[in-house]
Scaffold this active site. Structure first.
Site, PDB file in Angstrom:
ATOM      1  CE  LYS A 115      58.475   2.675 -34.773  1.00 48.21           C
ATOM      2  NZ  LYS A 115      58.584   3.641 -33.658  1.00 48.21           N
ATOM      3  CD  GLU A 274      52.074   0.578 -30.565  1.00 50.66           C
ATOM      4  OE1 GLU A 274      52.023   0.371 -29.348  1.00 50.66           O
ATOM      5  OE2 GLU A 274      52.919   1.349 -31.080  1.00 50.66           O
ATOM      6  NE  ARG A 291      57.318  -4.471 -26.711  1.00 48.94           N
ATOM      7  CZ  ARG A 291      56.446  -3.581 -26.279  1.00 48.94           C
ATOM      8  NH1 ARG A 291      55.541  -3.924 -25.373  1.00 48.94           N
ATOM      9  NH2 ARG A 291      56.440  -2.350 -26.752  1.00 48.94           N
ATOM     10  CB  VAL A 294      52.674  -2.248 -20.509  1.00 52.61           C
ATOM     11  CG1 VAL A 294      52.279  -1.785 -19.109  1.00 52.61           C
ATOM     12  CG2 VAL A 294      54.191  -2.207 -20.681  1.00 52.61           C
ATOM     13  NE  ARG A 337      51.361   1.535 -19.356  1.00 46.62           N
ATOM     14  CZ  ARG A 337      52.219   1.356 -20.349  1.00 46.62           C
ATOM     15  NH1 ARG A 337      53.488   1.680 -20.206  1.00 46.62           N
ATOM     16  NH2 ARG A 337      51.815   0.845 -21.495  1.00 46.62           N
TER      17      ARG A 337
HETATM   18  P1  ADP Z   1      53.698  -0.945 -24.408  1.00 47.63           P
HETATM   19  O1  ADP Z   1      53.615  -0.603 -25.862  1.00 47.63           O
HETATM   20  O2  ADP Z   1      53.856  -2.384 -24.102  1.00 47.63           O
HETATM   21  O3  ADP Z   1      52.640  -0.275 -23.617  1.00 47.63           O
HETATM   22  P2  ADP Z   1      55.402   1.190 -23.936  1.00 47.63           P
HETATM   23  O4  ADP Z   1      55.168   1.737 -25.294  1.00 47.63           O
HETATM   24  O5  ADP Z   1      54.862   1.875 -22.760  1.00 47.63           O
HETATM   25  O6  ADP Z   1      55.010  -0.342 -23.908  1.00 47.63           O
HETATM   26  O7  ADP Z   1      56.918   1.008 -23.675  1.00 47.63           O
HETATM   27  C1  ADP Z   1      57.827   0.944 -24.710  1.00 47.63           C
HETATM   28  C2  ADP Z   1      58.993   0.070 -24.380  1.00 47.63           C
HETATM   29  O8  ADP Z   1      59.366   0.111 -23.012  1.00 47.63           O
HETATM   30  C3  ADP Z   1      58.675  -1.348 -24.703  1.00 47.63           C
HETATM   31  O9  ADP Z   1      59.827  -1.951 -25.273  1.00 47.63           O
HETATM   32  C4  ADP Z   1      58.342  -1.950 -23.388  1.00 47.63           C
HETATM   33  O10 ADP Z   1      58.654  -3.315 -23.444  1.00 47.63           O
HETATM   34  C5  ADP Z   1      59.221  -1.169 -22.444  1.00 47.63           C
HETATM   35  N1  ADP Z   1      58.556  -0.999 -21.142  1.00 47.63           N
HETATM   36  C6  ADP Z   1      57.477  -0.254 -20.890  1.00 47.63           C
HETATM   37  N2  ADP Z   1      57.129  -0.304 -19.602  1.00 47.63           N
HETATM   38  C7  ADP Z   1      58.017  -1.133 -19.003  1.00 47.63           C
HETATM   39  C8  ADP Z   1      58.177  -1.611 -17.678  1.00 47.63           C
HETATM   40  N3  ADP Z   1      57.370  -1.246 -16.697  1.00 47.63           N
HETATM   41  N4  ADP Z   1      59.215  -2.448 -17.416  1.00 47.63           N
HETATM   42  C9  ADP Z   1      60.051  -2.810 -18.407  1.00 47.63           C
HETATM   43  N5  ADP Z   1      59.935  -2.386 -19.685  1.00 47.63           N
HETATM   44  C10 ADP Z   1      58.940  -1.575 -19.990  1.00 47.63           C
HETATM   45  P1  ADP Z   2      57.487   3.654 -30.223  1.00 51.33           P
HETATM   46  O1  ADP Z   2      58.185   2.587 -31.007  1.00 51.33           O
HETATM   47  O2  ADP Z   2      58.424   4.518 -29.470  1.00 51.33           O
HETATM   48  O3  ADP Z   2      56.339   3.107 -29.422  1.00 51.33           O
HETATM   49  P2  ADP Z   2      55.515   4.637 -32.152  1.00 51.33           P
HETATM   50  O4  ADP Z   2      55.830   4.744 -33.599  1.00 51.33           O
HETATM   51  O5  ADP Z   2      54.652   3.509 -31.723  1.00 51.33           O
HETATM   52  O6  ADP Z   2      56.888   4.637 -31.345  1.00 51.33           O
HETATM   53  O7  ADP Z   2      54.868   6.008 -31.663  1.00 51.33           O
HETATM   54  C1  ADP Z   2      54.693   6.288 -30.299  1.00 51.33           C
HETATM   55  C2  ADP Z   2      53.665   7.395 -30.141  1.00 51.33           C
HETATM   56  O8  ADP Z   2      54.074   8.588 -30.841  1.00 51.33           O
HETATM   57  C3  ADP Z   2      52.305   7.072 -30.715  1.00 51.33           C
HETATM   58  O9  ADP Z   2      51.506   6.355 -29.804  1.00 51.33           O
HETATM   59  C4  ADP Z   2      51.744   8.454 -30.986  1.00 51.33           C
HETATM   60  O10 ADP Z   2      51.291   9.049 -29.800  1.00 51.33           O
HETATM   61  C5  ADP Z   2      52.962   9.202 -31.464  1.00 51.33           C
HETATM   62  N1  ADP Z   2      53.116   9.130 -32.932  1.00 51.33           N
HETATM   63  C6  ADP Z   2      53.880   8.263 -33.626  1.00 51.33           C
HETATM   64  N2  ADP Z   2      53.804   8.486 -34.949  1.00 51.33           N
HETATM   65  C7  ADP Z   2      52.945   9.520 -35.113  1.00 51.33           C
HETATM   66  C8  ADP Z   2      52.452  10.254 -36.246  1.00 51.33           C
HETATM   67  N3  ADP Z   2      52.848   9.970 -37.489  1.00 51.33           N
HETATM   68  N4  ADP Z   2      51.593  11.269 -36.019  1.00 51.33           N
HETATM   69  C9  ADP Z   2      51.207  11.593 -34.782  1.00 51.33           C
HETATM   70  N5  ADP Z   2      51.645  10.961 -33.674  1.00 51.33           N
HETATM   71  C10 ADP Z   2      52.503   9.934 -33.818  1.00 51.33           C
HETATM   72 MG    MG Z   3      54.648   2.143 -30.167  1.00 52.36          MG
END
Ligand code: ADP
Ligand code: ADP
Ligand code: MG
Length: 450
Positions: A115, A274, A291, A294, A337
């Site tokens: 990332k 995102e 990928r 969900v 969900r």
């Molecule tokens: P997404 O961004 O697809 O909504 P999430 O951020 O909720 O997924 O989940 C983060 C990680 O967990 C991803 O790597 C996703 O593939 C995995 N994950 C989320 N929900 C599930 C599930 N119900 N079964 C398996 N893996 C999941």
């Molecule tokens: P993951 O790989 O676990 O999905 P992300 O970087 O997509 O991690 O961040 C997951 C969530 O955390 C975001 O959807 C948001 O709610 C919060 N988040 C991430 N980065 C920030 C930021 N810089 N400021 C505020 N919230 C954040």
């Molecule tokens: Mg994310």
């Protein structure tokens, strides 16, 4: 592509099997020995047991997955989400075995999975990213210097992070050391990789993302925005499409930024870019997910495009049949969900036997699940039971449709979070767009539990 192995279980495995069948593609399921009764096993044309319940011995076991694919003569593997879906080593192993991996190339996946690297790459091409460190932060001394530049509050984030893990807030300089150490050790434990970077914490943001589709012929399309602001502990719970609380101009800018990010990355197949968005509609890239996601059904509902079918067609080397101008957006969609967990007990997982199941139906109602009456929800895996998706003319009517569907939904024998979804859908903050990504923890849940 004639035969696809689905390297997953549960709802997403069922979703993929259905898409394959519609295209006349044969399907092979894999399962761990405790998953014999799972619906994906019944639905596939063939099923192979690949090991015991432990993830690393079955669903994460690359040699076992590949030998199942070879033994059943599959020419492609769909990884679903979670599990091996973002593992470049798995993609390379597929390449070596001469099996098509349904997703992006290994190198692109590896770059986006880092990332801190992805942030830098996109920033250097003019995509707005959250203000933060230039790449990785090696030690606490460096962290303190960067923190002074970007200011507090800030986030220490795992470069290999996912699923909301490996992320810690530091509100001020006193908290930096603790946040840095905690993010590192959680990242090490969860991902075997303790590299971290830093970002300014955007205050009270919305999470808005853009679906992209890219084929091997240079076509990169976007399928609009999704709002996934309703999260608990950085994990999404309820998602909507299109993003309602931003202007069409901002949505268009975000879509353009996502398409250029996909082009910069050399991305192929379905992916998601995102962003977090502040109250002035400034948007900042946070990561690209390489990928199927969900929450992909909300996009399918408003565009009529089957994203998993598109993934199969792209991986097969075919050109996408539609152009950007062909993609029409109509109406509004919401997904809830439904998880086997108890909101009254800290969302504790609630596995067990489903003694009764009644699913809702009617106009614009879609249920993507894998459970049936008599099925035992296992404690070893993710607690998601099904996704309830509603499509209607307007947001208001989608909310009304979802409330009706949740009232009809009956799952007995285990606890689930349906009631908490109803609480959200009734809340004025949700209806008026006053929520942010930490609203559930800070306001919604305490009120619900009162
Ligand atoms: P997404 O961004 O697809 O909504 P999430 O951020 O909720 O997924 O989940 C983060 C990680 O967990 C991803 O790597 C996703 O593939 C995995 N994950 C989320 N929900 C599930 C599930 N119900 N079964 C398996 N893996 C999941
Ligand atoms: P993951 O790989 O676990 O999905 P992300 O970087 O997509 O991690 O961040 C997951 C969530 O955390 C975001 O959807 C948001 O709610 C919060 N988040 C991430 N980065 C920030 C930021 N810089 N400021 C505020 N919230 C954040
Ligand atoms: Mg994310």
């Amino acid at each position: 592509m004639e035969r696809v192995l689905i390297a997953n279980r549960g709802e997403i495995a069922v979703r993929i099997i259905r898409a394959c069948k519609r295209l006349g593609i044969e399907t092979v399921a894999i399962y761990s020995d405790v998953d014999k009764e799972s619906y994906h096993v019944r639905l596939a044309d063939e099923a192979v047991c690949i090991g015991p319940k432990e993830l690393h011995k079955s669903y994460l076991n690359i040699p076992a997955v590949l030998s199942a694919a070879r033994a059943t003569d599959c020419d492609a593997i769909h990884p679903g989400f979670g599990f091996l879906s973002e593992n470049p080593q798995f993609v390379r192993a597929c390449d070596k075995a001469g099996i098509i991996f349904i997703g992006p190339e290994a190198d692109v996946m590896e770059k986006m999975g880092d990332k801190a690297f992805a942030r830098e790459l996109f920033a250097s091409h003019g995509v707005p990213v959250v203000p933060g460190s230039d790449g990785l932060v090696e030690n606490i001394e460096a962290a303190a210097v960067i923190a002074d530049e970007i200011g507090y509050p800030l986030l220490v984030k795992a470069s290999a992070g996912g699923g909301g893990r490996g992320m810690r807030i530091a509100e001020n300089a006193d908290e930096l050391n603790g946040a840095f150490m905690a993010a590192r050790s959680e990242a090490k434990a969860a991902f075997g990789d303790d590299r971290v970077y830093m970002e300014k914490l955007i205050m009270n943001p919305r999470h808005i993302e853009v679906q992209v589709l890219a084929d091997n012929h240079g076509n990169v399309l976007h399928l609009g925005t999704r709002d996934c602001t309703m999260q608990r502990r950085n994990q999404k719970m309820l998602e909507e499409a299109p993003a309602y609380f931003i202007s069409p101009e901002t949505a268009e800018k975000m879509a353009k930024a996502a398409v250029s990010a996909a082009r910069i990355a050399g991305y192929k197949n379905a992916g998601t870019v995102e962003f977090v968005v502040d109250s002035d509609e400034n948007f900042y890239f946070i990561e690209m997910n390489t990928r199927i996601q969900v929450e992909h059904p909300v996009t399918e509902m408003i565009t009529g495009i089957d994203l998993v079918k598109a993934q199969l067609i792209i991986a097969d080397g075919q050109e996408l049949v539609m152009h950007q101008d062909d993609i029409l957006f109509w109406g509004y969609a919401i997904e809830c969900r439904i998880n086997a967990e108890d909101p009254h007990r800290g969302f504790l997982p609630s596995p067990g036997k489903i003694t009764k199941l009644n699913l809702p139906g009617g106009a614009g109602v879609r249920v993507d699940g894998s459970i049936y009456s008599g099925y035992t929800v296992l404690p070893y895996y993710d607690s998601m039971l099904l996704k309830l998706v509603i499509h209607a003319e307007t947001r208001e009517w989608a909310v009304a449709g979802m409330k009706q569907a949740l009232q009809e939904l009956e799952i007995e024998g285990i606890s689930h979070n349906g009631d908490f979804h109803e609480f959200i859908l009734d809340h004025p903050d949700f209806l008026e767009g006053k929520c942010h990504t930490r609203w559930i923890e800070q306001k919604g849940l305490p009120e619900y539990l009162e």
